[in-house]
Design a protein around this motif. Sequence first.
Motif, PDB file in Angstrom:
ATOM      1  N   GLU A 196      26.587  47.527  34.074  1.00 23.71           N
ATOM      2  CA  GLU A 196      27.378  46.306  33.892  1.00 23.71           C
ATOM      3  C   GLU A 196      27.268  45.399  35.123  1.00 23.71           C
ATOM      4  O   GLU A 196      27.084  44.187  34.988  1.00 23.71           O
ATOM      5  CB  GLU A 196      28.834  46.650  33.605  1.00 23.71           C
ATOM      6  CG  GLU A 196      29.013  47.371  32.295  1.00 23.71           C
ATOM      7  CD  GLU A 196      30.462  47.696  31.996  1.00 23.71           C
ATOM      8  OE1 GLU A 196      31.356  46.979  32.497  1.00 23.71           O
ATOM      9  OE2 GLU A 196      30.707  48.664  31.264  1.00 23.71           O
ATOM     10  N   ASP A 197      27.377  45.979  36.311  1.00 25.58           N
ATOM     11  CA  ASP A 197      27.256  45.190  37.543  1.00 25.58           C
ATOM     12  C   ASP A 197      25.845  44.631  37.704  1.00 25.58           C
ATOM     13  O   ASP A 197      25.664  43.486  38.139  1.00 25.58           O
ATOM     14  CB  ASP A 197      27.609  46.036  38.766  1.00 25.58           C
ATOM     15  CG  ASP A 197      29.092  46.369  38.834  1.00 25.58           C
ATOM     16  OD1 ASP A 197      29.908  45.592  38.308  1.00 25.58           O
ATOM     17  OD2 ASP A 197      29.420  47.413  39.422  1.00 25.58           O
ATOM     18  N   ILE A 198      24.848  45.421  37.356  1.00 29.93           N
ATOM     19  CA  ILE A 198      23.457  44.965  37.471  1.00 29.93           C
ATOM     20  C   ILE A 198      23.204  43.809  36.505  1.00 29.93           C
ATOM     21  O   ILE A 198      22.580  42.814  36.862  1.00 29.93           O
ATOM     22  CB  ILE A 198      22.485  46.131  37.237  1.00 29.93           C
ATOM     23  CG1 ILE A 198      22.611  47.141  38.381  1.00 29.93           C
ATOM     24  CG2 ILE A 198      21.056  45.630  37.100  1.00 29.93           C
ATOM     25  CD1 ILE A 198      21.901  48.457  38.130  1.00 29.93           C
ATOM     26  N   ALA A 199      23.710  43.928  35.275  1.00 30.72           N
ATOM     27  CA  ALA A 199      23.528  42.856  34.289  1.00 30.72           C
ATOM     28  C   ALA A 199      24.231  41.572  34.738  1.00 30.72           C
ATOM     29  O   ALA A 199      23.687  40.468  34.596  1.00 30.72           O
ATOM     30  CB  ALA A 199      24.047  43.299  32.931  1.00 30.72           C
ATOM     31  N   ALA A 200      25.431  41.702  35.309  1.00 37.35           N
ATOM     32  CA  ALA A 200      26.161  40.523  35.794  1.00 37.35           C
ATOM     33  C   ALA A 200      25.429  39.879  36.967  1.00 37.35           C
ATOM     34  O   ALA A 200      25.329  38.648  37.052  1.00 37.35           O
ATOM     35  CB  ALA A 200      27.580  40.913  36.191  1.00 37.35           C
ATOM     36  N   PRO A 229      21.342  38.201  30.313  1.00 42.44           N
ATOM     37  CA  PRO A 229      20.045  38.119  30.993  1.00 42.44           C
ATOM     38  C   PRO A 229      18.955  38.811  30.179  1.00 42.44           C
ATOM     39  O   PRO A 229      19.235  39.669  29.355  1.00 42.44           O
ATOM     40  CB  PRO A 229      20.290  38.853  32.310  1.00 42.44           C
ATOM     41  CG  PRO A 229      21.389  39.802  32.009  1.00 42.44           C
ATOM     42  CD  PRO A 229      22.254  39.114  30.991  1.00 42.44           C
ATOM     43  N   ALA A 230      17.733  38.393  30.405  1.00 51.00           N
ATOM     44  CA  ALA A 230      16.593  39.012  29.723  1.00 51.00           C
ATOM     45  C   ALA A 230      15.541  39.363  30.770  1.00 51.00           C
ATOM     46  O   ALA A 230      15.250  38.561  31.661  1.00 51.00           O
ATOM     47  CB  ALA A 230      16.005  38.051  28.702  1.00 51.00           C
ATOM     48  N   VAL A 231      15.006  40.542  30.663  1.00 51.33           N
ATOM     49  CA  VAL A 231      13.918  40.962  31.540  1.00 51.33           C
ATOM     50  C   VAL A 231      12.662  40.937  30.691  1.00 51.33           C
ATOM     51  O   VAL A 231      12.464  41.785  29.830  1.00 51.33           O
ATOM     52  CB  VAL A 231      14.170  42.370  32.123  1.00 51.33           C
ATOM     53  CG1 VAL A 231      13.010  42.800  32.999  1.00 51.33           C
ATOM     54  CG2 VAL A 231      15.474  42.393  32.895  1.00 51.33           C
ATOM     55  N   THR A 232      11.823  39.925  30.914  1.00 48.85           N
ATOM     56  CA  THR A 232      10.646  39.760  30.072  1.00 48.85           C
ATOM     57  C   THR A 232       9.363  40.273  30.719  1.00 48.85           C
ATOM     58  O   THR A 232       8.415  40.593  30.023  1.00 48.85           O
ATOM     59  CB  THR A 232      10.453  38.280  29.697  1.00 48.85           C
ATOM     60  OG1 THR A 232      10.387  37.513  30.898  1.00 48.85           O
ATOM     61  CG2 THR A 232      11.620  37.792  28.852  1.00 48.85           C
ATOM     62  N   ARG A 233       9.331  40.314  32.032  1.00 50.35           N
ATOM     63  CA  ARG A 233       8.153  40.808  32.745  1.00 50.35           C
ATOM     64  C   ARG A 233       8.600  41.744  33.862  1.00 50.35           C
ATOM     65  O   ARG A 233       8.590  41.373  35.030  1.00 50.35           O
ATOM     66  CB  ARG A 233       7.358  39.646  33.316  1.00 50.35           C
ATOM     67  CG  ARG A 233       6.763  38.735  32.244  1.00 50.35           C
ATOM     68  CD  ARG A 233       5.997  37.580  32.830  1.00 50.35           C
ATOM     69  NE  ARG A 233       4.914  38.064  33.668  1.00 50.35           N
ATOM     70  CZ  ARG A 233       4.333  37.352  34.613  1.00 50.35           C
ATOM     71  NH1 ARG A 233       4.738  36.140  34.849  1.00 50.35           N
ATOM     72  NH2 ARG A 233       3.351  37.849  35.326  1.00 50.35           N
ATOM     73  N   PRO A 234       9.001  42.958  33.510  1.00 49.09           N
ATOM     74  CA  PRO A 234       9.496  43.869  34.551  1.00 49.09           C
ATOM     75  C   PRO A 234       8.398  44.271  35.528  1.00 49.09           C
ATOM     76  O   PRO A 234       7.233  44.370  35.158  1.00 49.09           O
ATOM     77  CB  PRO A 234       9.998  45.074  33.764  1.00 49.09           C
ATOM     78  CG  PRO A 234       9.238  45.032  32.495  1.00 49.09           C
ATOM     79  CD  PRO A 234       8.964  43.586  32.208  1.00 49.09           C
ATOM     80  N   LEU A 235       8.789  44.475  36.748  1.00 43.91           N
ATOM     81  CA  LEU A 235       7.872  44.891  37.804  1.00 43.91           C
ATOM     82  C   LEU A 235       8.610  45.892  38.675  1.00 43.91           C
ATOM     83  O   LEU A 235       9.782  45.702  38.993  1.00 43.91           O
ATOM     84  CB  LEU A 235       7.460  43.680  38.639  1.00 43.91           C
ATOM     85  CG  LEU A 235       6.560  43.925  39.831  1.00 43.91           C
ATOM     86  CD1 LEU A 235       5.186  44.405  39.368  1.00 43.91           C
ATOM     87  CD2 LEU A 235       6.412  42.656  40.638  1.00 43.91           C
TER      88      LEU A 235
END
Length: 79
Positions: free
Chosen positions: A46-50, A61-67
């Motif tokens: 939850e904290d990471i998403a915020a 949030p959306a992570v479209t190109r994770p690295l």
Amino acid sequence: MTSALPFDDFRNLLANLPAADTAAETRVRTLFAKADKPGNSLGRIEDIAAWLAAWSGRAPPAVTRPLMAAFSGHHRVTR
């Protein structure tokens, strides 16, 4: 702008960061609060998403190109 001094590029980038989007962060925290789940059942996600919403300006949030970067070290180097 680049320079020949170590880490100056990073310092310049950090000095010129835009402000965090607190409205996006609040929206994500509200979505988690409304979800039908036991309290704190998702742990730190939850904290990471915020945090990600605040700095990307996207809620949710959306992570479209994770690295991923992995660093390792050997602590016996000093012996």
